[in-house]
Design a protein around this motif. Structure first.
Motif, PDB file in Angstrom:
ATOM      1  N   VAL A 174      72.328 122.969  81.026  1.00  0.00           N
ATOM      2  CA  VAL A 174      71.954 121.949  79.769  1.00  0.00           C
ATOM      3  C   VAL A 174      71.677 123.109  78.662  1.00  0.00           C
ATOM      4  CG1 VAL A 174      70.031 120.490  78.758  1.00  0.00           C
ATOM      5  CG2 VAL A 174      71.039 120.119  81.122  1.00  0.00           C
ATOM      6  N   MET A 175      70.933 124.422  78.746  1.00  0.00           N
ATOM      7  CA  MET A 175      70.573 125.154  77.879  1.00  0.00           C
ATOM      8  C   MET A 175      72.049 125.771  77.303  1.00  0.00           C
ATOM      9  SD  MET A 175      68.603 128.729  78.381  1.00  0.00           S
ATOM     10  CE  MET A 175      66.786 127.837  78.806  1.00  0.00           C
ATOM     11  N   MET A 176      72.953 126.135  77.976  1.00  0.00           N
ATOM     12  CA  MET A 176      74.177 126.714  77.517  1.00  0.00           C
ATOM     13  C   MET A 176      75.028 125.752  76.802  1.00  0.00           C
ATOM     14  SD  MET A 176      75.590 129.431  80.431  1.00  0.00           S
ATOM     15  CE  MET A 176      74.805 130.975  80.472  1.00  0.00           C
ATOM     16  N   ASN A 177      75.036 124.394  77.040  1.00  0.00           N
ATOM     17  CA  ASN A 177      75.732 123.560  76.386  1.00  0.00           C
ATOM     18  C   ASN A 177      75.136 122.829  75.092  1.00  0.00           C
ATOM     19  OD1 ASN A 177      78.234 121.781  76.613  1.00  0.00           O
ATOM     20  ND2 ASN A 177      76.848 120.125  76.641  1.00  0.00           N
ATOM     21  N   ALA A 178      73.786 123.237  74.944  1.00  0.00           N
ATOM     22  CA  ALA A 178      72.929 122.821  73.880  1.00  0.00           C
ATOM     23  C   ALA A 178      73.745 123.304  72.605  1.00  0.00           C
ATOM     24  CB  ALA A 178      71.597 123.082  73.744  1.00  0.00           C
ATOM     25  N   LYS A 179      73.711 122.582  71.382  1.00  0.00           N
ATOM     26  CA  LYS A 179      73.835 123.193  70.114  1.00  0.00           C
ATOM     27  C   LYS A 179      72.636 123.863  69.713  1.00  0.00           C
ATOM     28  CE  LYS A 179      76.703 118.950  69.000  1.00  0.00           C
ATOM     29  NZ  LYS A 179      77.053 117.840  68.197  1.00  0.00           N
ATOM     30  N   PRO A 180      72.775 124.721  68.637  1.00  0.00           N
ATOM     31  CA  PRO A 180      71.778 125.488  68.116  1.00  0.00           C
ATOM     32  C   PRO A 180      70.719 124.557  67.368  1.00  0.00           C
ATOM     33  CG  PRO A 180      73.974 126.660  67.287  1.00  0.00           C
ATOM     34  CD  PRO A 180      74.313 125.101  68.078  1.00  0.00           C
ATOM     35  N   GLY A 181      69.453 124.697  68.003  1.00  0.00           N
ATOM     36  CA  GLY A 181      68.367 124.124  67.480  1.00  0.00           C
ATOM     37  C   GLY A 181      67.984 122.821  68.137  1.00  0.00           C
ATOM     38  N   GLU A 182      69.092 122.274  69.164  1.00  0.00           N
ATOM     39  CA  GLU A 182      68.807 121.108  69.853  1.00  0.00           C
ATOM     40  C   GLU A 182      67.562 121.086  70.747  1.00  0.00           C
ATOM     41  OE1 GLU A 182      71.219 118.199  72.912  1.00  0.00           O
ATOM     42  OE2 GLU A 182      72.181 120.119  72.285  1.00  0.00           O
ATOM     43  N   PHE A 183      67.223 122.272  71.391  1.00  0.00           N
ATOM     44  CA  PHE A 183      65.908 122.282  72.102  1.00  0.00           C
ATOM     45  C   PHE A 183      65.278 123.632  71.607  1.00  0.00           C
ATOM     46  CE2 PHE A 183      68.964 120.488  75.150  1.00  0.00           C
ATOM     47  CZ  PHE A 183      68.395 119.536  75.281  1.00  0.00           C
ATOM     48  N   SER A 184      63.994 123.331  71.225  1.00  0.00           N
ATOM     49  CA  SER A 184      63.099 124.363  70.697  1.00  0.00           C
ATOM     50  C   SER A 184      62.476 125.379  71.966  1.00  0.00           C
ATOM     51  CB  SER A 184      61.995 123.805  69.963  1.00  0.00           C
ATOM     52  OG  SER A 184      61.150 122.774  71.176  1.00  0.00           O
ATOM     53  N   SER A 185      62.553 125.088  73.066  1.00  0.00           N
ATOM     54  CA  SER A 185      62.176 126.038  73.865  1.00  0.00           C
ATOM     55  C   SER A 185      62.670 125.572  75.382  1.00  0.00           C
ATOM     56  CB  SER A 185      60.166 125.883  73.904  1.00  0.00           C
ATOM     57  OG  SER A 185      59.843 124.609  74.442  1.00  0.00           O
ATOM     58  N   ILE A 186      61.912 126.257  76.279  1.00  0.00           N
ATOM     59  CA  ILE A 186      62.382 126.073  77.768  1.00  0.00           C
ATOM     60  C   ILE A 186      61.699 124.729  78.156  1.00  0.00           C
ATOM     61  CG2 ILE A 186      60.860 127.433  78.568  1.00  0.00           C
ATOM     62  CD1 ILE A 186      64.243 126.900  80.398  1.00  0.00           C
ATOM     63  N   GLY A 187      60.599 124.680  77.554  1.00  0.00           N
ATOM     64  CA  GLY A 187      59.759 123.248  77.848  1.00  0.00           C
ATOM     65  C   GLY A 187      60.523 121.900  77.419  1.00  0.00           C
ATOM     66  N   ALA A 188      61.039 121.981  76.263  1.00  0.00           N
ATOM     67  CA  ALA A 188      61.820 120.763  75.782  1.00  0.00           C
ATOM     68  C   ALA A 188      62.999 120.578  76.588  1.00  0.00           C
ATOM     69  CB  ALA A 188      62.339 121.294  74.485  1.00  0.00           C
ATOM     70  N   ILE A 189      63.713 121.597  77.454  1.00  0.00           N
ATOM     71  CA  ILE A 189      64.901 121.453  78.241  1.00  0.00           C
ATOM     72  C   ILE A 189      64.245 120.626  79.563  1.00  0.00           C
ATOM     73  CG2 ILE A 189      66.624 122.536  79.613  1.00  0.00           C
ATOM     74  CD1 ILE A 189      66.875 124.575  77.459  1.00  0.00           C
ATOM     75  N   LEU A 190      63.317 121.334  79.897  1.00  0.00           N
ATOM     76  CA  LEU A 190      62.335 120.538  81.190  1.00  0.00           C
ATOM     77  C   LEU A 190      62.197 119.253  81.062  1.00  0.00           C
ATOM     78  CD1 LEU A 190      60.584 123.827  82.462  1.00  0.00           C
ATOM     79  CD2 LEU A 190      62.578 123.131  83.098  1.00  0.00           C
ATOM     80  N   ARG A 191      61.649 118.866  79.881  1.00  0.00           N
ATOM     81  CA  ARG A 191      61.386 117.463  79.853  1.00  0.00           C
ATOM     82  C   ARG A 191      62.469 116.403  79.543  1.00  0.00           C
ATOM     83  NH1 ARG A 191      57.326 120.064  76.546  1.00  0.00           N
ATOM     84  NH2 ARG A 191      58.646 119.946  74.376  1.00  0.00           N
ATOM     85  N   HIS A 192      63.615 117.187  79.033  1.00  0.00           N
ATOM     86  CA  HIS A 192      64.848 116.551  78.888  1.00  0.00           C
ATOM     87  C   HIS A 192      65.423 116.230  80.284  1.00  0.00           C
ATOM     88  CE1 HIS A 192      68.834 115.433  77.397  1.00  0.00           C
ATOM     89  NE2 HIS A 192      69.407 116.421  78.309  1.00  0.00           N
ATOM     90  N   ILE A 193      65.397 117.150  81.194  1.00  0.00           N
ATOM     91  CA  ILE A 193      65.975 116.798  82.600  1.00  0.00           C
ATOM     92  C   ILE A 193      64.994 116.207  83.186  1.00  0.00           C
ATOM     93  CG2 ILE A 193      66.440 117.958  84.743  1.00  0.00           C
ATOM     94  CD1 ILE A 193      67.037 120.521  83.035  1.00  0.00           C
ATOM     95  N   SER A 194      63.708 116.273  82.966  1.00  0.00           N
ATOM     96  CA  SER A 194      62.909 115.220  83.630  1.00  0.00           C
ATOM     97  C   SER A 194      62.764 113.823  83.413  1.00  0.00           C
ATOM     98  CB  SER A 194      61.457 115.961  83.527  1.00  0.00           C
ATOM     99  OG  SER A 194      61.021 115.725  82.452  1.00  0.00           O
TER     100      SER A 194
END
Length: 342
Positions: free
Chosen positions: A280-300
């Motif tokens: 998810v992190m590598m496929n994200a566009k610049p600025g799509e996720f502000s932090s690793i926490g945002a990615i974790l919330r997205h997945i959860s």
């Protein structure tokens, strides 16, 4: 009951065994003195031959891998299993909950043809030539060092962790391009990045997004690499040693297959949550996720199972990849490796 006397016609072959055991500096060789004659007592030599032959064979065939064999083996395995890896990436990044792997495969083939299953294969091969060459090299060199020979299981875990750390960081740029090229398949034509190959992708990311962007997701890729290297390399060696100790297995392709299946299952379980975050992190566009926490919330959003989404397709991909990697590696070792003892 054993043979006390043999015909003179077999003297030559037994003398060969005698000479061979002398070259191995085996105890008791000096006590055997073959002589010519029609019928001579060779019972000691016969029993000695039966005892020393396995040792002669093991010494003649024992070889170690060269530092770059791991990268070559992994690159070959990556090419063979690339369609499975592509499906795994697309499945993990798709937010539809009712989509199966079969349906996803049909969509790709229907929209872009069968060749779309090999999108990003150049990046996959480049990734293995950087990431896997590094981690295998560090592990093999460490294992063959004076420290590594007596380090045991925990020592091999440490060497694998070091190799995985360095390899994960070195392979991050190729990993980034690999994920993007694979994900292009499911994007609308106007939104696709359309990298020509892995090198073109690296150059374009550097020019369009900056050098640092090449290492987006490097932290999760490195963490995944550590657990992957431990799961694959350390547990493969441990599984192989355990199988040897049973006395029912030898250094052949059947043993390599079984040990690699065990290693593949352990590696998949250890790295699945990290792999989902990395994808998810590598496929994200610049600025799509502000932090690793945002990615974790997205997945959860899918619940705890979100972190294990794609486990089955990933094992279907990683299992064959691990098996092929170690079978290729062992064949390279057996046929082109460095003789450990003559």
């Amino acid at each position: 009951m054993y043979i006390k006397c043999i015909p003179g016609s077999l003297v030559g072959s037994l003398i060969d065994v005698f000479v061979a055991c002398r070259s191995l500096s085996v105890d008791h060789c000096a006590t055997i003195t073959p002589t010519d004659g029609g019928c001579t007592d060779y019972s000691v030599l016969i029993r000695f031959h039966l005892q020393i032959q396995p040792q002669m064979e093991s010494k003649r065939l024992e070889k170690t891998s060269r530092w770059y064999f791991g990268g070559l083996a992994s690159a070959g395995a990556a090419y063979c299993t690339h369609p499975l890896d592509l499906l795994k990436v697309l499945y993990q990044t798709d937010i539809r909950t009712n989509l199966s792997m079969v349906q996803l495969s049909r969509e790709i083939i229907r929209d872009d043809g069968v060749t779309a299953l090999y999108n990003g294969v150049t990046a996959a091969v480049l990734r293995q030539l950087t990431y896997s060459t590094t981690r295998f090299a560090i592990y093999e060199i460490g294992k063959q060092s004076e420290y590594g020979k007596d380090s045991g299981f925990l020592g091999r875990i440490m060497m694998a962790a070091i190799g995985g750390t360095v390899g994960g960081f070195v392979g991050s740029p190729a990993d980034l391009i690999n994920v993007r090229m694979q994900n292009d398949v499911k994007l609308p034509p106007e939104k696709r990045r359309n990298y020509k190959n892995a090198l073109d992708g690296i150059v374009r990311v550097w020019r369009e997004e900056g050098f640092r962007r090449l290492f987006a997701g490097a932290s999760s890729a490195t963490a995944r690499s550590v657990f992957m290297t431990i799961g694959q390399l350390t547990f493969y060696d441990q599984a192989k040693y355990t199988l040897f100790e049973t006395g029912h297995f030898t250094d052949n392709i059947g043993t390599h297959f079984l040990a690699s299946v065990i290693a593949g299952g352990i590696a998949t379980t250890m790295t699945q949550p990290i792999d989902v975050v990395k994808t998810v992190m590598m496929n994200a566009k610049p600025g799509e996720f502000s932090s690793i926490g945002a990615i974790l919330r997205h997945i959860s959003r899918l619940g705890p199972v979100g972190f294990f989404k794609g486990f089955v397709p990933r094992f279907i991909r990683l299992g064959p990849h691990t098996v092929l990697t170690f079978i290729f590696l062992e064949q390279l070792r057996i046929n082109f490796g460095v003789l450990k003892a003559q």
